[in-house]
Design an enzyme around this catalytic site. Structure first.
Site, PDB file in Angstrom:
ATOM      1  N   SER A 137      25.770 -14.158 -25.550  1.00 17.36           N
ATOM      2  CA  SER A 137      26.329 -14.686 -24.310  1.00 17.36           C
ATOM      3  C   SER A 137      27.002 -13.587 -23.497  1.00 17.36           C
ATOM      4  CB  SER A 137      27.347 -15.790 -24.642  1.00 17.36           C
ATOM      5  OG  SER A 137      27.926 -16.331 -23.478  1.00 17.36           O
ATOM      6  N   LYS A 247      25.786 -27.651  -5.062  1.00 18.08           N
ATOM      7  CA  LYS A 247      26.205 -26.502  -4.265  1.00 18.08           C
ATOM      8  C   LYS A 247      25.261 -26.365  -3.064  1.00 18.08           C
ATOM      9  CE  LYS A 247      28.819 -24.089  -7.829  1.00 18.08           C
ATOM     10  NZ  LYS A 247      28.901 -25.181  -8.805  1.00 18.08           N
ATOM     11  N   THR A 276      25.332 -41.013 -21.164  1.00 16.13           N
ATOM     12  CA  THR A 276      25.951 -40.956 -19.838  1.00 16.13           C
ATOM     13  C   THR A 276      25.125 -41.759 -18.836  1.00 16.13           C
ATOM     14  OG1 THR A 276      26.879 -38.768 -20.245  1.00 16.13           O
ATOM     15  CG2 THR A 276      26.667 -39.426 -17.962  1.00 16.13           C
ATOM     16  N   THR A 362      40.689 -18.599 -14.202  1.00 14.82           N
ATOM     17  CA  THR A 362      39.375 -18.466 -13.578  1.00 14.82           C
ATOM     18  C   THR A 362      38.986 -16.996 -13.440  1.00 14.82           C
ATOM     19  OG1 THR A 362      39.792 -20.524 -12.374  1.00 14.82           O
ATOM     20  CG2 THR A 362      37.990 -19.136 -11.583  1.00 14.82           C
TER      21      THR A 362
END
Length: 409
Positions: A137, A247, A276, A362
């Site tokens: 990652s 977005k 969901t 962030t």
């Protein structure tokens, strides 16, 4: 026992660290993007200009997108009525998945309720289904990807951001075991871009699978808006491409695209998908309309790139400390959490410009910033007003201008 105190203490800790987040009460004005009404303004509601929206192209207020949503809501109602397994598999969501698979040149696509969930469920499910999988990652991957890696329960290695030598070192050390490389195309805080083709070279050399997050690139790059991988001509080499509908496409939802076998497996095993409620038909129809439009139209992409470049040039010329980026992201560096919040507040209250402060976690401490996102609908006059407002704020708060710009003055 006073349980409430635990929560009050937790919130107070955020306030002490200057990390407590305050939401602006905004109401977007249809047909006048990027204008919005600020309901928290002293003295009553006030019109302001938004400079930090992730609706990068203004597609959330495009006439075709609104028409698709309203017409489908009138025809099908509002909600989906259940999970995909329980009556929620509407025809519009099936059509949307076909559009997305076609966009990325993949055999199939699967839609989730958000980009966060598509990463969280997609990465964790794919990795779990690969025995002895090692996940590699990128160090700056989004929290949704980090959570997907964590929830997989697989061993992971973090490679230094965009450091191909480090990635190759980890791939070589892993030997013949199955490997999944997870990374983004455009990193939203620094606005830099991954070397996708060279990552694919390493994946092919060492027998790894690739998972690419294109959420900040879909709609905006490539001949049909499929993202950086399309722009760079390497889309077919990436195994799994993930994106968002919330977005540049201006609606809501997330998705993954890949070979049919991969998508079918995720559909069948991902708990974040199975349990969901599905996206409502009207949302799916609006998203499909946006995807179809941006496959055919380059006007929005070209306008956005033009205005982003213009904004960077104008701010830099004024001495505003803009981090150079090759993308539409324009980070204005403040480097202090209190000053960042104060700058954001003054821009909104005095100048009617909304740019939210970006603080830790962030971004790392000491790199606090205002993240500006120009759109094709920001005018030259908007850019000049932004420049003037930032100069006033920087001067009033005693923030540092760029030295070279000061010398030029």
């Amino acid at each position: 026992m006073d349980y409430t105190r635990y929560f009050e203490t937790a919130v107070e800790a955020l306030k002490t660290e200057r990390r407590y987040r305050v939401f602006a009460d905004l109401e977007r004005i249809a047909g006048r993007f990027p204008r919005a009404t600020w309901h928290g303004a002293p003295g009553g509601p006030r019109e302001i200009t938004v400079w930090c929206s992730n609706d990068y192209l203004g597609m959330g207020q495009h006439a075709d997108v609104i028409a698709a949503m309203t017409a489908t809501a009138e025809r099908c109602g509002t909600g989906a009525g259940g999970t995909r397994n329980i009556s929620g598999n509407s025809h519009p969501i099936v059509e949307l998945e076909r559009e997305l698979a076609d966009l990325h040149g993949k055999e199939a696509a699967l839609v989730f309720t958000s980009g966060y969930i598509s990463n969280q469920a997609g990465i964790s499910t794919i990795a779990k289904l690969i025995p002895n999988c090692l996940i590699l990652s990128d160090a700056l991957n989004h929290n949704s990807m980090i959570e997907g890696v964590r929830q997989s329960g697989c061993e992971k290695k973090i490679w230094r951001h965009n450091d191909l030598a480090h990635l190759e070192e980890l791939l070589r050390a892993a030997g013949d075991r199955p490997k999944l490389i997870v990374f983004e195309s455009v990193y939203s805080m620094d606005g830099d871009v991954a070397p996708i083709g060279r990552i694919c070279d390493l994946a092919e050399r060492y027998g790894a699978m690739t998972y690419l997050d294109e959420v900040h690139a879909v709609g905006m790059y490539g001949a049909r808006g499929a993202g950086i991988a399309e722009r760079d001509g390497v889309m077919g080499r990436v195994d799994v491409i993930e994106g968002t509908l919330g977005k540049a496409f201006g609606v809501l939802g997330g998705y993954v695209t890949a070979k049919s076998a991969v998508i079918d497996a995720v559909r069948s095993y991902a708990q974040g998908f199975i349990f969901t409620t599905a996206l409502p038909p009207a949302i799916c129809a609006a998203a499909a309309a946006s995807v179809r439009h941006l496959k055919q139209s380059r006007v929005e992409r070209e306008g956005q790139q033009r205005q982003a470049a213009r904004t960077k040039a104008v701010l830099m010329a004024a001495g505003i400390p803009v981090m150079p980026t090759p993308t539409h992201i324009v980070p204005v560096m403040v480097r202090d959490p209190e000053a960042c919040k104060a700058a954001s507040d003054r821009l909104l209250e005095r100048h009617g410009i909304y740019i939210q402060p970006i603080n830790y976690p962030t971004v790392p401490r000491g790199t606090e910033r205002l993240r500006v996102t120009p759109t094709p609908l920001h005018t030259e006059a908007d850019i000049q007003r932004l420049r003037d407002a930032l100069v006033e704020v920087w001067s009033t708060l005693g923030l540092a201008f760029e030295p070279q710009a000061q010398a030029a003055e």
